[in-house]
Design an enzyme around this catalytic site. Structure first.
Site, short mmCIF file in Angstrom:
data_model
loop_
_atom_site.label_atom_id
_atom_site.label_comp_id
_atom_site.label_asym_id
_atom_site.label_seq_id
_atom_site.Cartn_x
_atom_site.Cartn_y
_atom_site.Cartn_z
N TYR A 1 7.87 33.29 58.76
CA TYR A 1 8.58 32.31 57.91
C TYR A 1 7.62 31.75 56.85
CZ TYR A 1 11.54 28.24 56.81
OH TYR A 1 12.31 27.29 56.18
N GLY B 1 23.99 30.82 50.73
CA GLY B 1 23.95 30.09 52.00
C GLY B 1 24.53 28.70 51.85
#
Ligand code: NDP
Length: 256
Positions: free
Chosen positions: A163, A19
């Protein structure tokens, strides 16, 4: 141990950052390159941004190689690991940074979103570690840095159970892997940022963010560079005796 003149030099090292096309991953890639490392830039969709980053790293005199792969997709990670081996021959540093938050609370969360967040943030870590650790084992050294979150420490302020579960999982994964890999002198640590200015933040309401900043002793959110700096510390020789730890980067918010 006596430290060299520049104790955070990464001269001669190779680092793969997942990422890396945006946000914290991009800032980490640039900082590591400034310290002399050759960089593997993993990204999912943003090829133009990844290419632009590679050009910038090239200007710094380091090598940058692009690796497009969805970290949640095992076959893609297997392929990426083979490409990393061909490109760099080995691997010194792996930063597991790729992540999504897809903010929603327990009432609005779909199964699809649950799976996407767990698979990117947690299964992605399992995939990259299992496929790339052999490159470190064969050289008898390495540093793995996993991006957790303040949400993994004390729960999400936005109701994001998916999350928070993934990021808490990152910490348990890090501690356990640190024990397993110590015999190969591979260190495994995590970084748990608080609110950090990036695209990910745009998903959250400004009211929520204001509330968090007001409850942060240093009175602001982090820049991506400030999180990258802690990743550099963990990757460098300064952190030679650190493994299995999670460093909080949140302006003191975790204390409140
Ligand atoms: P951004 O949304 O700015 O960037 C996310 C990056 O992850 C992009 O490069 C994106 O690639 C990549 N990515 C997303 N999904 C995948 C995938 N399946 N495979 C490969 N790459 C993928 O995020 P941040 O920089 O803010 O966050 C980085 C990490 O830090 C994440 O793990 C996040 O959870 C964590 N974190 C962030 C905080 C914050 O406040 N920003 C706070 C605490 C932790 P592409 O550009 O190609 O889409």
């Amino acid at each position: 141990m006596i430290f060299p003149n520049n104790p955070v030099s990464l001269e001669g090292k190779t680092a793969l950052i997942t990422g890396a096309s945006r946000g914290i991953g991009r800032a980490t890639a640039l900082l590591f390159a400034r310290m002399g490392a050759d960089i593997g830039i993993n990204y999912l969709r943003n090829q133009a941004a990844a290419e632009e980053l590679a050009t910038e790293i090239g200007r710094l005199g380091c090598r940058a190689v692009l690796f497009q792969a969805d970290v949640a997709d095992r076959a893609a990670v297997v392929q990426m690991a083979a490409q990393v081996k061909v490109a760099f021959g080995g691997l010194d540093i792996l930063v597991n940074n790729a992540g999504v938050s897809l903010t929603n609370d327990i009432f609005g969360l779909t199964q699809e979103t649950w799976h996407q967040v767990i698979e990117t943030n947690l299964t992605g870590l399992f995939n990259t570690c299992q496929e790339l650790i052999p490159l470190m084992q064969s050289q008898g050294s390495g540093s793995i840095i996993n991006l957790s979150s303040i949400a993994g420490r004390r729960g999400s302020m936005f109701g994001d159970v998916h999350y928070a579960a993934a990021k808490a999982g990152v910490i348990g994964f890090t501690q356990t892997l640190a024990r397993t890999l110590a015999r190969w002198k591979i260190r495994v640590n995590a970084v748990a940022p608080g609110v950090t200015v990036s695209d990910m933040l745009a998903e959250n309401s400004s009211e929520h963010l204001d509330y968090i900043v007001q409850n942060t002793p240093l009175g602001r959110s982090a820049s991506v560079e400030e999180v990258a700096g802690v990743c550099l510390f963990l990757a460098s020789g300064l952190a030679n005796f650190m493994t299995g730890t999670t460093l909080d980067v949140n302006g003191g918010n975790y204390m409140t």
